[in-house]
Scaffold this active site. Sequence first.
Site, PDB file in Angstrom:
ATOM      1  N   TYR A   1       0.735  -1.191   0.199  1.00 48.22           N
ATOM      2  CA  TYR A   1       0.020   0.156   0.062  1.00 48.22           C
ATOM      3  C   TYR A   1       0.707   1.344   0.171  1.00 48.22           C
ATOM      4  O   TYR A   1       2.135   1.136   0.103  1.00 48.22           O
ATOM      5  CB  TYR A   1      -0.889   0.143   1.212  1.00 48.22           C
ATOM      6  CG  TYR A   1      -0.110   0.472   2.632  1.00 48.22           C
ATOM      7  CD1 TYR A   1       0.503  -0.472   3.186  1.00 48.22           C
ATOM      8  CD2 TYR A   1      -0.580   1.691   2.842  1.00 48.22           C
ATOM      9  CE1 TYR A   1       0.973  -0.074   4.394  1.00 48.22           C
ATOM     10  CE2 TYR A   1      -0.004   1.970   4.107  1.00 48.22           C
ATOM     11  CZ  TYR A   1       0.696   1.277   4.865  1.00 48.22           C
ATOM     12  OH  TYR A   1       1.340   1.484   5.855  1.00 48.22           O
TER      13      TYR A   1
ATOM     14  N   ARG B   1       7.276   4.194  -5.702  1.00 45.80           N
ATOM     15  CA  ARG B   1       7.673   3.266  -4.430  1.00 45.80           C
ATOM     16  C   ARG B   1       6.522   1.882  -4.524  1.00 45.80           C
ATOM     17  O   ARG B   1       7.039   0.899  -4.103  1.00 45.80           O
ATOM     18  CB  ARG B   1       7.411   3.872  -3.198  1.00 45.80           C
ATOM     19  CG  ARG B   1       7.795   3.168  -1.892  1.00 45.80           C
ATOM     20  CD  ARG B   1       8.131   4.069  -0.599  1.00 45.80           C
ATOM     21  NE  ARG B   1       6.674   4.618  -0.345  1.00 45.80           N
ATOM     22  CZ  ARG B   1       6.704   5.468   0.731  1.00 45.80           C
ATOM     23  NH1 ARG B   1       7.587   6.013   1.640  1.00 45.80           N
ATOM     24  NH2 ARG B   1       5.325   5.873   1.117  1.00 45.80           N
TER      25      ARG B   1
ATOM     26  N   LYS C   1       6.622  -1.719   1.295  1.00 42.91           N
ATOM     27  CA  LYS C   1       5.583  -0.976   2.222  1.00 42.91           C
ATOM     28  C   LYS C   1       4.064  -1.906   2.220  1.00 42.91           C
ATOM     29  O   LYS C   1       3.355  -1.948   1.364  1.00 42.91           O
ATOM     30  CB  LYS C   1       5.071   0.412   1.854  1.00 42.91           C
ATOM     31  CG  LYS C   1       4.294   1.390   2.801  1.00 42.91           C
ATOM     32  CD  LYS C   1       4.361   2.688   2.378  1.00 42.91           C
ATOM     33  CE  LYS C   1       3.221   3.536   3.020  1.00 42.91           C
ATOM     34  NZ  LYS C   1       3.393   3.400   4.476  1.00 42.91           N
TER      35      LYS C   1
ATOM     36  N   GLU D   1      13.647   3.083  12.593  1.00 48.45           N
ATOM     37  CA  GLU D   1      12.684   3.966  12.224  1.00 48.45           C
ATOM     38  C   GLU D   1      11.281   3.916  13.359  1.00 48.45           C
ATOM     39  O   GLU D   1      11.388   3.014  14.203  1.00 48.45           O
ATOM     40  CB  GLU D   1      11.952   3.819  10.802  1.00 48.45           C
ATOM     41  CG  GLU D   1      11.257   2.223  10.521  1.00 48.45           C
ATOM     42  CD  GLU D   1      10.933   2.029   9.007  1.00 48.45           C
ATOM     43  OE1 GLU D   1      10.776   3.106   8.435  1.00 48.45           O
ATOM     44  OE2 GLU D   1      11.076   1.059   8.665  1.00 48.45           O
TER      45      GLU D   1
HETATM   46  N1  PMP Z   1       8.367   4.317   7.930  1.00 50.48           N
HETATM   47  C1  PMP Z   1       7.434   3.557   8.162  1.00 50.48           C
HETATM   48  C2  PMP Z   1       7.266   2.185   8.598  1.00 50.48           C
HETATM   49  C3  PMP Z   1       5.994   3.885   7.411  1.00 50.48           C
HETATM   50  O1  PMP Z   1       4.930   3.184   7.667  1.00 50.48           O
HETATM   51  C4  PMP Z   1       6.195   5.182   7.049  1.00 50.48           C
HETATM   52  C5  PMP Z   1       4.759   5.914   6.604  1.00 50.48           C
HETATM   53  N2  PMP Z   1       4.517   5.647   5.233  1.00 50.48           N
HETATM   54  C6  PMP Z   1       7.201   6.281   6.967  1.00 50.48           C
HETATM   55  C7  PMP Z   1       8.351   5.541   7.512  1.00 50.48           C
HETATM   56  C8  PMP Z   1       7.136   7.592   6.386  1.00 50.48           C
HETATM   57  O2  PMP Z   1       7.171   7.371   5.025  1.00 50.48           O
HETATM   58  P1  PMP Z   1       6.449   8.412   4.017  1.00 50.48           P
HETATM   59  O3  PMP Z   1       7.095   9.718   4.536  1.00 50.48           O
HETATM   60  O4  PMP Z   1       6.489   8.124   2.794  1.00 50.48           O
HETATM   61  O5  PMP Z   1       4.842   8.719   4.323  1.00 50.48           O
END
Ligand code: PMP
Length: 277
Positions: free
Chosen positions: A31, A50, A149, A182
Amino acid sequence: MKIFINNRYYSKRNAKVSIFDHGYLYGDGIYETMRSNNGVVFKIDEHITRLFRSAKMIYLDIRYSKQEIKSAVYRTLKINKLKNAYIRISFSRGIGEIGLDTALCKKPVFVIITNKFRQYPKEYYKNGVKIIIAETRRNHPKSLNPKIKSNNFLNNILAKIEAKKRNAFESIMLNLDGFIAEGTVSNIFIVKNGILMTPSLKCGILGGITRKYILESAKKMKIKVKEAKIRINELYAVDECFITNTSIGIMPVRSIDGRRINVKGEVIKRLIKLKFN
Ligand code: PMP
């Protein structure tokens, strides 16, 4: 609100997928979440790129072109009369008999859910949020690569449960080598001695679209940046800290595991003015 499922629209009530969908049975799918401001989806091309990378990494042929996905997103916003929206697109493996063989599923299920964009309360941005270091470690890239993702989100959910138990906004996960990776839905940045640092992609994280935008913007603003391997003791000793993602943008952190941090630091003050449109 109308929900898009495989090129048709359904009311929220009637938007259903089969219990035999392998997305439901096994979390087999991918997703993206995006946001639109004034009718423009922020970095839509990067999100769709992505999405294709995630699809490739799980051997899923999504059978739509990038342009078709983009058009479907904009069509869904239009149908729902949304200008400032939260957008979630997902592809699941599709409906199939029980079993792990992906060939059991003949066609992926493509869903787009949109909603009015709801900003987090202003105080969060003003006063910062609490974060903790979770006991749960981030999936190892050689087991389930965080670059994907994926709809298979239990790793993050377990860490999120820890955050809730400890009354924190977000949990930060370490990788199996003990370096900062993260958050459950966010990337993390720190500032030490004027240098903006974030875990490098080699730490086993999702390459956030917001993370990339911030790194690029900071360089343009002549802020020194470094993608690094960061240890917990360095995190406890930062001058500034914030987390990022598509929905929150830049969220200052006021404490990490109970240790207070300045939320009005020089670097945050400059970056928080960045526009997400
Ligand atoms: N890390 C994880 C595990 C996430 O789920 C997200 C949210 N998509 C992010 C980092 C941040 O990604 P983005 O800046 O593309 O929303």
